[in-house]
Design a protein around this motif. Structure first.
Motif, mmCIF file in Angstrom:
data_model
loop_
_atom_site.group_PDB
_atom_site.id
_atom_site.type_symbol
_atom_site.label_atom_id
_atom_site.label_comp_id
_atom_site.label_asym_id
_atom_site.label_seq_id
_atom_site.Cartn_x
_atom_site.Cartn_y
_atom_site.Cartn_z
ATOM 1 N N PHE A 166 0.822 -1.208 0.000
ATOM 2 C CA PHE A 166 0.000 0.000 0.000
ATOM 3 C C PHE A 166 0.861 1.265 0.000
ATOM 4 C CE2 PHE A 166 -2.891 -3.157 1.862
ATOM 5 C CZ PHE A 166 -4.031 -2.948 1.098
ATOM 6 N N VAL A 167 2.168 1.122 0.190
ATOM 7 C CA VAL A 167 3.071 2.274 0.304
ATOM 8 C C VAL A 167 3.699 2.581 -1.051
ATOM 9 C CG1 VAL A 167 5.180 3.130 1.401
ATOM 10 C CG2 VAL A 167 3.510 1.844 2.744
ATOM 11 N N ALA A 168 3.908 3.855 -1.316
ATOM 12 C CA ALA A 168 4.380 4.317 -2.626
ATOM 13 C C ALA A 168 5.824 3.907 -2.915
ATOM 14 C CB ALA A 168 4.258 5.840 -2.704
ATOM 15 N N ARG A 169 6.203 4.015 -4.175
ATOM 16 C CA ARG A 169 7.543 3.857 -4.744
ATOM 17 C C ARG A 169 7.906 2.425 -5.099
ATOM 18 N NH1 ARG A 169 11.789 7.169 -1.275
ATOM 19 N NH2 ARG A 169 13.155 6.327 -2.893
ATOM 20 N N GLY A 170 7.139 1.431 -4.631
ATOM 21 C CA GLY A 170 7.291 0.075 -5.107
ATOM 22 C C GLY A 170 8.611 -0.603 -4.781
ATOM 23 N N ILE A 171 8.744 -1.833 -5.291
ATOM 24 C CA ILE A 171 9.951 -2.636 -5.111
ATOM 25 C C ILE A 171 10.938 -2.283 -6.209
ATOM 26 C CG2 ILE A 171 10.891 -4.989 -5.217
ATOM 27 C CD1 ILE A 171 8.155 -5.917 -4.074
ATOM 28 N N VAL A 172 12.173 -2.004 -5.830
ATOM 29 C CA VAL A 172 13.224 -1.688 -6.804
ATOM 30 C C VAL A 172 14.434 -2.578 -6.518
ATOM 31 C CG1 VAL A 172 14.748 0.080 -7.742
ATOM 32 C CG2 VAL A 172 12.450 0.710 -6.985
ATOM 33 N N VAL A 173 14.874 -3.313 -7.531
ATOM 34 C CA VAL A 173 16.080 -4.131 -7.431
ATOM 35 C C VAL A 173 17.082 -3.573 -8.433
ATOM 36 C CG1 VAL A 173 17.088 -6.442 -7.643
ATOM 37 C CG2 VAL A 173 14.743 -6.170 -6.778
ATOM 38 N N LYS A 174 18.265 -3.187 -7.933
ATOM 39 C CA LYS A 174 19.286 -2.572 -8.793
ATOM 40 C C LYS A 174 20.536 -3.451 -8.812
ATOM 41 C CE LYS A 174 18.605 1.401 -6.443
ATOM 42 N NZ LYS A 174 18.729 2.796 -5.993
ATOM 43 N N LYS A 175 20.989 -3.772 -10.018
ATOM 44 C CA LYS A 175 22.212 -4.546 -10.171
ATOM 45 C C LYS A 175 23.271 -3.694 -10.851
ATOM 46 C CE LYS A 175 24.227 -8.717 -12.228
ATOM 47 N NZ LYS A 175 23.992 -9.917 -13.064
ATOM 48 N N GLY A 176 24.390 -3.482 -10.152
ATOM 49 C CA GLY A 176 25.517 -2.766 -10.729
ATOM 50 C C GLY A 176 26.685 -3.712 -10.918
ATOM 51 N N SER A 177 27.810 -3.178 -11.339
ATOM 52 C CA SER A 177 28.976 -4.015 -11.592
ATOM 53 C C SER A 177 29.591 -4.548 -10.305
ATOM 54 C CB SER A 177 30.028 -3.223 -12.374
ATOM 55 O OG SER A 177 30.382 -2.034 -11.664
ATOM 56 N N ASP A 178 29.348 -3.867 -9.170
ATOM 57 C CA ASP A 178 29.980 -4.302 -7.923
ATOM 58 C C ASP A 178 29.023 -4.421 -6.747
ATOM 59 O OD1 ASP A 178 29.426 -1.663 -7.552
ATOM 60 O OD2 ASP A 178 31.466 -1.044 -7.049
#
Length: 514
Positions: free
Chosen positions: A317-329
């Protein structure tokens, strides 16, 4: 958090420490701080102490008579339900100590259990609920209060039957993919022969509604097996986002969003699509068990645990959602919602209290997730065994958000020697145009700009928590970065946010060689 009189000269105000003069009696602001600490991490309030301009403390001259009156008044208000919603303090939480010739009353405020949060004052749930950030106590928004109320109950919100949704609204391809994984994990399970509707009821994805006695998907069933456009009817803030940036010259080397329309957008498909992207670069040893190749590793298992933990603890119910970030390290997983057991307990392990119990059950049934509360400590143990930097867990408020950072960079084996450190500092000072900034200052400036680049914008408190500095020091560094045209600010006061300043066309032109 206990008051150590031997460290009085070292104390500074922060998210878990507040001082009050109290020369004229208990200050009204004490109760806002009590609410803030109870709804956050807990903390310590020192009565009879003031803060000097340089941030250090000095006593306010309280004597035994003053302290005795303050103590009586404190307990009187704490036990007045019209003033404070719940008294969290025990006798041992309130102590007086002598500092020099003066007395100080220390009050240890524990973090409130989720069953009694929000802790509010003045008999006003929505206007009397506070939390702390890098700037001090602030009024919680209605959405923050509602999130705490949702977390009070033992039956989590994903268990309820959705009477306006039909079993036929679920994506059967996803349901059957789940059943195949369940059969592979638990060969010959007694539920294999059940029809889809009865099977969904057994795993917690469907329930009979009280009104019409018919079988309907539960909220967990809709999240796990529904189509994104139907999920939005129940959860308007629902959003899943995977961002991959392996080449710094390209903003996204891969992107997956629940709103794209070219896949279901549900949690089951998101989990396996994202997990395959997260592990595609991991080394897999060749190992046989009988004639079957086994190429799973502790790191693979830890990433599955981390991703499942992210999903089952989300407040949808909370804003901004699920975010999964993959970087080089590094891999960063963010989910809406704070940690129900608290950060300290989560890192310690032993208590499992997911925000979505039905979702956790469904993941557990296909061999994903940990019910014993040891999931996060296990992830830390795997990272330790690999010699990588310790994972970082952060909680942010307004809106509530939990962030797990898993870095693949090795720990620093040993600190730079004094001589080498001075040499490195001199080199960095020279490279910085002789401005004489220390290596630590330059490092913190880089940390701030890197954090702002990854977050798009952030407040002083968020930046301070992320890089481990005081808000006052962060404000100094931000001021320098703004003067140099590297950072820009929007808003005023507590709503003020900072972002990396984007170069304009003329700026770019001025940087090109003639």
């Amino acid at each position: 958090m206990e008051f150590d009189i031997g460290k009085f000269e070292e104390y500074r105000e922060d998210n878990r420490l507040e001082v009050k003069e109290a020369k004229g009696g208990l200050p009204k602001s004490l109760w806002e701080t009590y609410s803030s600490m109870a709804n956050g991490y807990g903390g310590l309030i020192l009565i009879g102490v003031s803060e000097k301009k340089d941030g250090s403390f000095e006593t306010a001259g309280l004597d035994a008579k003053d302290v005795e009156k303050l103590r009586r008044d404190l307990w009187s208000v704490l036990n007045d339900g019209k003033k404070v919603s719940v008294n969290l303090l025990a006798e041992e939480d309130v102590k007086d100590c002598k500092v020099g010739e003066d007395l100080v009353l220390s009050i240890r405020v524990p973090r409130a259990k989720r069953e009694v949060r929000p802790v509010y004052i003045n008999d006003d749930l929505f206007d009397g609920t506070f939390r702390r950030n890098g700037e001090g106590d602030y009024h919680c928004s209605r959405s923050e209060v509602k999130a705490m109320l949702r977390d009070q109950t033992e039956e989590t919100s994903d268990m309820k039957a959705l009477e306006n949704v039909e079993i036929g609204d679920l994506n059967l391809d996803t349901v059957h993919a789940y059943r195949n994984r369940h059969s592979a994990y638990r060969t010959g399970h007694v539920w294999e022969s059940l029809g889809d509707e009865e099977y969904l009821e057994r795993i917690g994805a469907a329930k009979r509604a009280k009104a019409d006695k018919r079988l309907h998907p539960t909220a967990a069933g809709l999240l796990m097996f529904g189509e994104e456009f139907r999920i939005l009817d129940e959860y308007p803030e629902y959003f899943l986002d995977y961002r991959e940036t392996l080449d710094p010259a390209i903003r996204w080397t891969d992107r997956l969003q629940s709103s794209s329309g070219d896949w279901t957008g549900n949690l089951f498909d998101f989990f396996f699509l994202v997990y395959s992207k997260l592990v595609k670069d991991l080394k897999r040893p060749f190992k046989l068990e009988g004639v079957t190749r086994v190429d799973d590793t502790p790191v693979h298992k830890a990433l599955r645990e981390a991703l499942a933990n992210c999903l089952v603890n989300t407040d949808f119910f909370v804003a901004r959602g699920i975010v999964v970030k993959k970087g080089s390290d590094a891999i960063v997983m963010e989910n809406p919602g704070c940690i129900r057991t608290g950060r300290e307990q989560m890192l310690k392990g032993g208590i499992s209290d997911p925000r979505n119990k039905a979702l956790m059950k469904m993941f557990n049934m296909i061999g994903i997730g940990e019910r014993a509360g040891s999931g996060v400590p296990d992830i830390y143990a795997v990272w330790e065994s690999q010699g990588w930097k310790e994972p970082v867990v952060e909680e942010r408020y307004g809106p509530d958000r939990t962030i797990l950072t898993l870095a693949f960079t090795p720990k620093q084996a040993e600190k730079t020697s004094g001589k080498n450190k001075r040499k490195k500092q001199a080199e960095e000072t020279e490279a910085n145009g002789g401005r004489g900034k220390s290596a630590k200052t330059l490092e913190n400036r880089v940390k701030i700009t890197a954090f702002l680049a990854s977050e798009e914008s952030a407040g002083t408190g968020e930046i301070a928590r992320h890089i481990g500095l005081s808000p006052a020091r962060v404000r100094v560094l931000l001021s320098e970065l703004m003067d140099e045209g590297m950072v820009q600010a929007t808003g005023n006061g507590r709503s003020r946010r900072y972002s990396v300043k984007q170069a304009t066309g003329s700026d770019e032109a001025s940087k090109r060689p003639a």
